[in-house]
Each structure stands twice: as structure tokens, then as C-alpha cells.
Design a protein around this motif. Structure first.
Motif, PDB file in Angstrom:
ATOM      1  N   THR A  72       0.832  -1.208   0.000  1.00 39.49           N
ATOM      2  CA  THR A  72       0.000   0.000   0.000  1.00 39.49           C
ATOM      3  C   THR A  72       0.865   1.256   0.000  1.00 39.49           C
ATOM      4  OG1 THR A  72      -0.179  -0.135   2.417  1.00 39.49           O
ATOM      5  CG2 THR A  72      -1.959  -1.091   1.143  1.00 39.49           C
ATOM      6  N   GLU A  76       0.772   4.063  -3.041  1.00 40.92           N
ATOM      7  CA  GLU A  76       0.552   5.486  -2.794  1.00 40.92           C
ATOM      8  C   GLU A  76       1.683   6.310  -3.404  1.00 40.92           C
ATOM      9  OE1 GLU A  76       0.328   8.718   0.876  1.00 40.92           O
ATOM     10  OE2 GLU A  76      -0.068   6.589   1.297  1.00 40.92           O
ATOM     11  N   GLN A 169      -5.867   3.406   2.904  1.00 42.02           N
ATOM     12  CA  GLN A 169      -5.593   2.873   1.573  1.00 42.02           C
ATOM     13  C   GLN A 169      -6.820   2.221   0.960  1.00 42.02           C
ATOM     14  OE1 GLN A 169      -2.943   3.381  -0.282  1.00 42.02           O
ATOM     15  NE2 GLN A 169      -2.103   4.646   1.346  1.00 42.02           N
TER      16      GLN A 169
END
Length: 256
Positions: A72, A76, A169
Motif C-alpha cells: 500500500t 501510494e 488505503q
């Protein structure tokens, strides 16, 4: 043995105001988020020329292992580098460093501070317009695969509990998946551009909800309502559900 009565000690006399002692305090510096550190490292490689234009970045799995962070965090970081025009995703091939001929002049929101109340309110006002339309289109155009992906993300949101990183997320990916389900490439690209500031806005919202009993569950219920409207193929209901969710999120952050 002394038989004389003992005298009680006199209470210490304190003045109403005393001089405070001096301490040597250093300002507390908040540690950088992991995604910020990954971005800075990759940006340095690109801007210094160590990684040449046109080069393919390592896979998500390889980056996860190299930086010793979660998937995650890597996702990002990549989203934000894409928004800045430093890398581009080529379907079925991977993530590549952009060539000067591929770089489009970056659009900037001009938000001075993504955490300020004014900037957060302006971002939510923008989201209401863009994401309400995305939800409406998604209700008309979603596929079975889209619904399956959205349902899986809802399960992650439901099980994230007080795991802030996982919840943020999953929340961002849920809204991104709705944009993808709209089958509008321009809308999806704009949602990806918003990824960095959107992640910060969602983080603020979820941090606030976690401090108040019941708010996290309330936000989850709103996501379920959006999903159900999209699943039912009702564009008006989906638009309304998304609009109300984002307006309520503003209220929970004290922006109204």
C-alpha cells in the motif's frame, strides 16, 4: 523517652506565583510518512539521472522488498509520482520514467497546505462534483468484475478497524475503483492526479472518526450505501449517496 508533645511541622508556605524553571526543549519533529520517504528516494533517482527516461521501474513486489514497506505504501508513492508526471503506467507492461516528450505540463491545485481547514474544505467541494458524477456513471457502466473489486475493498474497510494505514488505503482505492468503473478515462486520470491530496484528506477524516465512537462505522455504512446504489444500477441513487457521504465527511471534520 521524650514525653513532650510533638509539634506538627509547619506547612510550607508557597507564594502565589513562582518563577518557572528553564528547560532545554527541542521542537518535536514529526517523522516523515513511509510513502513520502519512498517518493523522495525515487524522485532523487529520476531527477539526478541515475534512472534514465524510458527506464522501467522494478515491479511492485520488488519495490516492496527493496524499501521494506507494504504494498500500500508503494502504491501510494507511485500514484503520487504519476500525478507529478515523473512516471507513467503502461498497461500490461509496468511503470516507466517519463520521457520529456511524454511529460504534460502539470496542473496544480494551488492548495497552500493540504491539512489546513480552508484547503481541506475546497478539496471536498471539488470531490463532491467529480466523485458524485463518477458514482452516477459507475452505476450505469460497471461490470461484474468492478462490483467484485468494490465488494472486496468494502470487506477490507470493514476489517481495518483501528488500523489507520489499511483503512486509508482501502478508502482511497474504493473511490479510485468507482472512478475506474465509470469507464471515463479523463475522470479516472483526474482522480489519479488527486491521489496525493486525496490520501491526506481521507487520512484526516479517518483519524477524526477514530477519535469518536461510532463515526468509523457510520462512514462504513455510507460506503455500503454507495456500493449498493452502483450494484443496483441506479445512477441517481449513486450520485446522491456519494454526495451525502462527502457532505457528511465535511461535517465530521467541522468544515460546514
Amino acid at each position: 523517652m521524650d514525653d513532650e508533645p510533638r509539634q506538627s511541622p509547619q506547612p510550607m508556605q508557597l507564594s502565589r506565583r513562582t518563577n518557572a524553571v528553564k528547560i532545554h526543549a527541542q521542537p518535536i519533529v514529526r517523522p516523515e510518512r513511509l510513502s513520502d520517504q519512498v517518493i523522495e528516494s525515487l524522485r532523487s533517482d529520476v531527477e539526478s539521472g541515475r534512472v534514465q527516461p524510458g527506464a522501467r521501474l522494478p515491479s511492485e513486489k520488488e519495490l516492496t522488498e527493496s524499501f521494506n514497506v507494504s504494498r500500500t505504501v508503494i502504491r501510494e508513492a507511485i500514484w503520487r509520482l504519476q500525478a507529478d508526471g515523473l512516471v507513467v503506467s503502461r498497461q500490461g507492461s509496468g511503470i516507466y520514467v517519463t520521457h520529456p516528450s511524454e511529460v504534460v505540463r502539470s496542473f496544480r491545485l494551488g492548495l497552500q497546505d493540504a491539512k489546513s481547514k480552508t484547503s481541506t474544505r475546497e478539496l471536498y467541494e471539488l470531490r463532491i462534483g467529480v466523485e458524485s458524477q463518477a458514482a452516477s456513471l459507475a452505476a450505469q457502466r460497471r461490470t461484474k468484475g468492478d462490483l467484485t473489486a468494490l465488494e472486496k475493498l468494502l470487506k477490507v474497510l470493514s476489517s481495518s478497524g483501528h488500523d489507520l494505514q489499511s483503512g486509508v488505503q482501502a478508502d482511497v482505492r474504493f473511490h479510485h475503483m468507482i472512478a475506474k468503473s465509470s469507464k471515463n478515462v479523463a475522470l479516472l486520470r483526474f482522480e489519479e492526479f488527486l491521489a496525493s491530496v486525496l490520501t491526506e484528506a481521507v487520512r484526516l477524516a479517518r483519524e477524526n472518526s477514530s477519535r469518536h465512537e461510532g463515526l468509523t462505522d457510520l462512514a462504513l455504512d455510507e460506503h455500503v450505501e454507495i456500493f449498493e446504489a452502483i450494484r443496483q444500477g441506479d445512477p441517481d441513487k449513486a450520485r446522491t449517496a456519494m454526495h451525502e457521504h462527502l457532505v457528511r465527511a465535511q461535517g465530521r471534520l467541522g468544515l460546514l
